[in-house]
Scaffold this active site. Sequence first.
Site, PDB file in Angstrom:
ATOM      1  N   ARG A  63       0.801  -1.222   0.000  1.00  0.00           N
ATOM      2  CA  ARG A  63       0.000   0.000   0.000  1.00  0.00           C
ATOM      3  C   ARG A  63       0.842   1.284   0.000  1.00  0.00           C
ATOM      4  NH1 ARG A  63      -2.981  -4.076   2.037  1.00  0.00           N
ATOM      5  NH2 ARG A  63      -0.895  -4.716   2.620  1.00  0.00           N
ATOM      6  N   THR A  64       1.764   1.384   0.948  1.00  0.00           N
ATOM      7  CA  THR A  64       2.466   2.662   1.150  1.00  0.00           C
ATOM      8  C   THR A  64       3.310   3.004  -0.074  1.00  0.00           C
ATOM      9  OG1 THR A  64       2.567   2.045   3.482  1.00  0.00           O
ATOM     10  CG2 THR A  64       3.884   3.939   2.801  1.00  0.00           C
TER      11      THR A  64
ATOM     12  N   LYS B  77      26.070  -5.236  -1.829  1.00  0.00           N
ATOM     13  CA  LYS B  77      27.544  -5.367  -1.811  1.00  0.00           C
ATOM     14  C   LYS B  77      28.127  -4.710  -0.566  1.00  0.00           C
ATOM     15  CE  LYS B  77      27.713  -3.745  -6.192  1.00  0.00           C
ATOM     16  NZ  LYS B  77      28.280  -3.227  -7.421  1.00  0.00           N
TER      17      LYS B  77
ATOM     18  N   ARG C 213      11.362   3.668   4.349  1.00  0.00           N
ATOM     19  CA  ARG C 213      10.861   2.622   5.250  1.00  0.00           C
ATOM     20  C   ARG C 213      12.040   1.758   5.649  1.00  0.00           C
ATOM     21  NH1 ARG C 213       5.642  -1.231   4.615  1.00  0.00           N
ATOM     22  NH2 ARG C 213       4.714   0.755   5.227  1.00  0.00           N
TER      23      ARG C 213
ATOM     24  N   HIS D  14       4.495   5.533  11.791  1.00  0.00           N
ATOM     25  CA  HIS D  14       4.065   5.458  10.384  1.00  0.00           C
ATOM     26  C   HIS D  14       3.078   6.617  10.178  1.00  0.00           C
ATOM     27  CE1 HIS D  14       3.083   4.011   6.535  1.00  0.00           C
ATOM     28  NE2 HIS D  14       2.660   2.792   6.800  1.00  0.00           N
TER      29      HIS D  14
HETATM   30  N1   CP Z   1      -0.364  -0.288   6.026  1.00  0.00           N
HETATM   31  C1   CP Z   1       0.825  -0.443   5.415  1.00  0.00           C
HETATM   32  O1   CP Z   1       1.820   0.201   5.744  1.00  0.00           O
HETATM   33  O2   CP Z   1       0.813  -1.362   4.400  1.00  0.00           O
HETATM   34  P1   CP Z   1       2.084  -1.755   3.516  1.00  0.00           P
HETATM   35  O3   CP Z   1       3.057  -2.467   4.421  1.00  0.00           O
HETATM   36  O4   CP Z   1       1.528  -2.663   2.431  1.00  0.00           O
HETATM   37  O5   CP Z   1       2.673  -0.502   2.952  1.00  0.00           O
END
Ligand code: CP
Length: 293
Positions: A48-49, A76, A98, A126
């Site tokens: 999603r993100t 590497k 992330r 998040h």
């Molecule tokens: N909710 C969420 O962060 O989903 P993803 O891990 O698919 O990005």
Amino acid sequence: MTKHLLSSGDLSLEDINNIFDTAGRFHGRGRFLKGRTVVNLFYEPSTRTRTSFELAAKRLGADVVNFDVSTSSVEKGEDLRDTVTTLESLGADVLIVRHPNRGVPQQVTGWVDCSVINAGDGTREHPTQALLDLYTIREHFGKLAGLRVGIVGDVHHSRVANSLYFALAKVGAESILIGPRKLVSSRPGPYISYDLESNLPELDVCYMLRLQTERRQYITTDYTRHELKEYGKKFGLTKERAAMLPDHAIIMHPGPMNRGVEIDSDVADSPRSVIRDQVSNGVAVRAAVLSWL
Ligand code: CP
């Protein structure tokens, strides 16, 4: 001018309302980022993100790079600092980061001049998930203040729960953290409960969290198959439990879902579930965050 988005705790009520107004006004379209480069730098998987940031940035006219860690020089042994400074030298204006370790996006801000957005750092935060969650709740109820939101399940490992908790407090909504003792008791909060059923009739929003089996190394007890079943029995949102919610209540989940563990399929796909709205709103809200930064 705000340059980074690292924590929902950094957002003022005015910031949140600005982002929501922008998201509502142009629904994720415009040319605000023409000539800019946005890099998705994901050291953990995402559906999603990552996809919604890519769509949002493209709809704003940006060039988008989905940096693939698995085929990069990270394999590497290139360290994180060299990776991010290289991406900035290549023209990145925004890094969307992330990482499995807490605090990495914050650390990156010390190495680059471009904007950094936290797309999930370990168990910490998040913030764009919290923004799209609040946007979805507001879209449904027309307000946020005064609503009672149950955040249910694996609070201990959940960056989503942290960011949502901070953001709900900013907008005057009430949170209650509900789950097994070992998965909620480590969190501060005005109200914690170890019992789901007694709380359901009082909720406006029932927000189910994913049981994060991949992060179990961070707690002392592993989940056995038996424990997963027991977890589902006590804290899974079944059809029978969903019927205990008030008629007006909605059901949310950040995804990805463990269907049959924290939420049953017929509940996730029921008319009172707004889980797909959360995903759709992710594009408009992330576009608004990009243009706001
Ligand atoms: N909710 C969420 O962060 O989903 P993803 O891990 O698919 O990005």
